[in-house]
Scaffold this motif. Structure first.
Motif, PDB file in Angstrom:
ATOM      1  N   LEU A 225     -15.076  -2.748   5.565  1.00 28.15           N
ATOM      2  CA  LEU A 225     -13.961  -2.777   6.520  1.00 28.15           C
ATOM      3  C   LEU A 225     -12.597  -2.792   5.859  1.00 28.15           C
ATOM      4  O   LEU A 225     -11.601  -2.430   6.487  1.00 28.15           O
ATOM      5  CB  LEU A 225     -14.093  -3.999   7.432  1.00 28.15           C
ATOM      6  CG  LEU A 225     -15.400  -4.144   8.214  1.00 28.15           C
ATOM      7  CD1 LEU A 225     -15.401  -5.460   8.990  1.00 28.15           C
ATOM      8  CD2 LEU A 225     -15.583  -2.970   9.164  1.00 28.15           C
ATOM      9  N   GLY A 226     -12.542  -3.251   4.614  1.00 29.26           N
ATOM     10  CA  GLY A 226     -11.254  -3.444   3.964  1.00 29.26           C
ATOM     11  C   GLY A 226     -10.748  -4.847   4.216  1.00 29.26           C
ATOM     12  O   GLY A 226     -11.175  -5.518   5.170  1.00 29.26           O
ATOM     13  N   PRO A 227      -9.830  -5.334   3.387  1.00 29.74           N
ATOM     14  CA  PRO A 227      -9.354  -6.727   3.500  1.00 29.74           C
ATOM     15  C   PRO A 227      -8.757  -7.071   4.862  1.00 29.74           C
ATOM     16  O   PRO A 227      -9.053  -8.131   5.418  1.00 29.74           O
ATOM     17  CB  PRO A 227      -8.301  -6.814   2.389  1.00 29.74           C
ATOM     18  CG  PRO A 227      -8.702  -5.770   1.403  1.00 29.74           C
ATOM     19  CD  PRO A 227      -9.267  -4.647   2.209  1.00 29.74           C
TER      20      PRO A 227
ATOM     21  N   GLY B  74      -1.864  -7.906   6.482  1.00 35.85           N
ATOM     22  CA  GLY B  74      -2.996  -7.763   5.583  1.00 35.85           C
ATOM     23  C   GLY B  74      -3.006  -6.428   4.860  1.00 35.85           C
ATOM     24  O   GLY B  74      -2.310  -5.477   5.237  1.00 35.85           O
ATOM     25  N   VAL B  75      -3.806  -6.347   3.811  1.00 36.54           N
ATOM     26  CA  VAL B  75      -3.934  -5.108   3.023  1.00 36.54           C
ATOM     27  C   VAL B  75      -5.036  -4.261   3.642  1.00 36.54           C
ATOM     28  O   VAL B  75      -6.179  -4.710   3.779  1.00 36.54           O
ATOM     29  CB  VAL B  75      -4.285  -5.437   1.554  1.00 36.54           C
ATOM     30  CG1 VAL B  75      -4.506  -4.147   0.759  1.00 36.54           C
ATOM     31  CG2 VAL B  75      -3.180  -6.268   0.926  1.00 36.54           C
TER      32      VAL B  75
ATOM     33  N   LYS C 249      -7.727  -1.041   3.970  1.00 34.79           N
ATOM     34  CA  LYS C 249      -8.687  -0.462   3.020  1.00 34.79           C
ATOM     35  C   LYS C 249      -8.059   0.686   2.248  1.00 34.79           C
ATOM     36  O   LYS C 249      -8.242   0.816   1.029  1.00 34.79           O
ATOM     37  CB  LYS C 249      -9.926   0.012   3.777  1.00 34.79           C
ATOM     38  CG  LYS C 249     -11.034   0.542   2.876  1.00 34.79           C
ATOM     39  CD  LYS C 249     -12.260   0.925   3.697  1.00 34.79           C
ATOM     40  CE  LYS C 249     -13.386   1.425   2.803  1.00 34.79           C
ATOM     41  NZ  LYS C 249     -14.591   1.777   3.594  1.00 34.79           N
ATOM     42  N   ASP C 250      -7.288   1.528   2.939  1.00 35.41           N
ATOM     43  CA  ASP C 250      -6.626   2.667   2.278  1.00 35.41           C
ATOM     44  C   ASP C 250      -5.609   2.190   1.250  1.00 35.41           C
ATOM     45  O   ASP C 250      -5.536   2.736   0.145  1.00 35.41           O
ATOM     46  CB  ASP C 250      -5.931   3.555   3.321  1.00 35.41           C
ATOM     47  CG  ASP C 250      -6.927   4.347   4.161  1.00 35.41           C
ATOM     48  OD1 ASP C 250      -8.091   4.477   3.721  1.00 35.41           O
ATOM     49  OD2 ASP C 250      -6.542   4.819   5.247  1.00 35.41           O
ATOM     50  N   GLU C 251      -4.823   1.180   1.610  1.00 38.25           N
ATOM     51  CA  GLU C 251      -3.830   0.653   0.677  1.00 38.25           C
ATOM     52  C   GLU C 251      -4.511   0.055  -0.548  1.00 38.25           C
ATOM     53  O   GLU C 251      -4.060   0.245  -1.680  1.00 38.25           O
ATOM     54  CB  GLU C 251      -2.975  -0.413   1.360  1.00 38.25           C
ATOM     55  CG  GLU C 251      -1.902  -1.010   0.455  1.00 38.25           C
ATOM     56  CD  GLU C 251      -1.131  -2.146   1.105  1.00 38.25           C
ATOM     57  OE1 GLU C 251      -0.301  -2.768   0.411  1.00 38.25           O
ATOM     58  OE2 GLU C 251      -1.379  -2.425   2.296  1.00 38.25           O
ATOM     59  N   PHE C 252      -5.591  -0.661  -0.335  1.00 38.65           N
ATOM     60  CA  PHE C 252      -6.335  -1.261  -1.440  1.00 38.65           C
ATOM     61  C   PHE C 252      -6.834  -0.183  -2.407  1.00 38.65           C
ATOM     62  O   PHE C 252      -6.699  -0.313  -3.629  1.00 38.65           O
ATOM     63  CB  PHE C 252      -7.514  -2.062  -0.882  1.00 38.65           C
ATOM     64  CG  PHE C 252      -8.348  -2.747  -1.927  1.00 38.65           C
ATOM     65  CD1 PHE C 252      -7.921  -3.925  -2.519  1.00 38.65           C
ATOM     66  CD2 PHE C 252      -9.567  -2.212  -2.322  1.00 38.65           C
ATOM     67  CE1 PHE C 252      -8.694  -4.572  -3.480  1.00 38.65           C
ATOM     68  CE2 PHE C 252     -10.343  -2.837  -3.289  1.00 38.65           C
ATOM     69  CZ  PHE C 252      -9.905  -4.023  -3.864  1.00 38.65           C
ATOM     70  N   GLN C 253      -7.391   0.889  -1.871  1.00 39.81           N
ATOM     71  CA  GLN C 253      -7.924   1.962  -2.710  1.00 39.81           C
ATOM     72  C   GLN C 253      -6.810   2.716  -3.420  1.00 39.81           C
ATOM     73  O   GLN C 253      -6.959   3.113  -4.587  1.00 39.81           O
ATOM     74  CB  GLN C 253      -8.764   2.910  -1.855  1.00 39.81           C
ATOM     75  CG  GLN C 253     -10.040   2.277  -1.324  1.00 39.81           C
ATOM     76  CD  GLN C 253     -10.803   3.167  -0.373  1.00 39.81           C
ATOM     77  OE1 GLN C 253     -10.246   4.111   0.197  1.00 39.81           O
ATOM     78  NE2 GLN C 253     -12.085   2.875  -0.176  1.00 39.81           N
ATOM     79  N   GLN C 254      -5.680   2.928  -2.736  1.00 36.85           N
ATOM     80  CA  GLN C 254      -4.554   3.612  -3.365  1.00 36.85           C
ATOM     81  C   GLN C 254      -3.979   2.803  -4.515  1.00 36.85           C
ATOM     82  O   GLN C 254      -3.657   3.352  -5.578  1.00 36.85           O
ATOM     83  CB  GLN C 254      -3.467   3.888  -2.316  1.00 36.85           C
ATOM     84  CG  GLN C 254      -3.855   4.961  -1.305  1.00 36.85           C
ATOM     85  CD  GLN C 254      -2.890   5.027  -0.132  1.00 36.85           C
ATOM     86  OE1 GLN C 254      -1.859   4.347  -0.115  1.00 36.85           O
ATOM     87  NE2 GLN C 254      -3.212   5.852   0.855  1.00 36.85           N
ATOM     88  N   MET C 255      -3.847   1.488  -4.312  1.00 42.05           N
ATOM     89  CA  MET C 255      -3.331   0.646  -5.382  1.00 42.05           C
ATOM     90  C   MET C 255      -4.310   0.585  -6.552  1.00 42.05           C
ATOM     91  O   MET C 255      -3.901   0.568  -7.715  1.00 42.05           O
ATOM     92  CB  MET C 255      -3.063  -0.774  -4.854  1.00 42.05           C
ATOM     93  CG  MET C 255      -1.852  -0.882  -3.941  1.00 42.05           C
ATOM     94  SD  MET C 255      -0.306  -0.373  -4.741  1.00 42.05           S
ATOM     95  CE  MET C 255      -0.200  -1.554  -6.082  1.00 42.05           C
ATOM     96  N   ALA C 256      -5.602   0.579  -6.254  1.00 40.63           N
ATOM     97  CA  ALA C 256      -6.608   0.569  -7.318  1.00 40.63           C
ATOM     98  C   ALA C 256      -6.509   1.840  -8.152  1.00 40.63           C
ATOM     99  O   ALA C 256      -6.561   1.801  -9.394  1.00 40.63           O
ATOM    100  CB  ALA C 256      -8.006   0.445  -6.719  1.00 40.63           C
ATOM    101  N   ALA C 257      -6.338   2.966  -7.481  1.00 40.07           N
ATOM    102  CA  ALA C 257      -6.208   4.235  -8.193  1.00 40.07           C
ATOM    103  C   ALA C 257      -4.936   4.261  -9.035  1.00 40.07           C
ATOM    104  O   ALA C 257      -4.930   4.752 -10.173  1.00 40.07           O
ATOM    105  CB  ALA C 257      -6.201   5.394  -7.190  1.00 40.07           C
TER     106      ALA C 257
END
Length: 246
Positions: free
Chosen positions: A98-100, A219-220, A222-230
């Motif tokens: 679901l994402g954070p 909240g963060v 799921k897309d933002e989390f993945q973009q920041m990880a990349a």
């Protein structure tokens, strides 16, 4: 091999960094607002005993509290805590799927519903069978703390915003549990002054609902989390390549 990213956030605008700091603090505050029940069980068990939870288990209605009642409350803590630990696999799956942000919103709703079940039992227990009381208390306690875990784990969503502060984030995530004890100590203090436990628990449930709203806004995703990880991992690889480490 150590790949660090000093200055990763230095290329961001100051207002952007401040927004990230504020969002993190609001997420931390939301986690405190939905801190659950099990962490403060030492306080809660005394309050539940005073309210007559599971007093129907006492052989003599005129001798309350009794050993049987205290035993059932202790069993509630042990079983609920065991179920909660077992359910952490669900928490991890929810965070990945679901994402954070959505994970935390689901947790806030679960926490609110769980506390609601406990309040229903406290309000109606005189007219309920012991098995019905057990069902409400077990489901309410597990739901409340499972929801709390979902909200707390959402702080992990900031891992890639602060790649060199993961220990701090972990400390913030785990530290919210301690606040449930502080909250329940205040609940016990007001209970001694005559404030109804059901009213205070309803306020606690409202706080969990407010945490849902806060996480939904700040909240963060799921897309933002993945973009920041990349972004972070890309910077790490580029940094390592420039230094001849890769």
């Amino acid at each position: 091999l150590s790949l660090s990213t000093p200055g990763l956030m230095a290329d961001e605008k100051p207002e952007s960094r401040w927004k990230t700091h504020v969002r993190l603090l609001l997420n931390f505050f939301a986690a405190i607002m939905s801190a659950g029940l099990l962490g403060a069980w030492v306080v809660l068990q005394g309050l539940y005993t005073a309210e007559g939870v599971f007093s129907a288990a006492c052989p003599d209605p005129n001798k309350v509290p009794c050993v049987e009642q205290n035993s059932m409350l202790s069993n509630l803590y042990v079983v609920a805590n065991g179920l909660l630990v077992s359910a952490w696999l669900f928490v991890g799956l929810a965070l990945d799927s679901l994402g954070p942000r959505n994970c935390a919103m689901l947790g806030g709703v679960m926490g609110c519903c769980g506390i609601g079940l406990v309040v229903i039992n406290l309000t109606k227990q005189d007219n309920l069978q012991l098995t019905s009381q057990m069902a409400l208390m077990y489901c309410g306690t597990v739901l409340s703390d499972l929801g709390s875990s979902l909200v707390r784990f959402a702080i992990i969503g900031f891992t890639w915003h602060y790649p060199e502060k993961r220990g701090v984030l972990l400390g913030m995530q785990n530290g919210t549990c301690a606040f449930s004890v502080l909250i329940m100590l205040q609940v016990a203090n007001y209970y001694a002054k005559g404030v109804k436990l059901t009213n205070m628990l309803m306020c606690y449930g409202v706080c969990s609902a407010m945490a849902t709203v806060l996480m939904g806004i700040f909240g963060v995703s799921k897309d933002e989390f993945q973009q920041m990880a990349a972004k972070v991992t890309g910077a790490q690889i580029e940094n390592a390549t420039d230094k001849g480490m890769l």
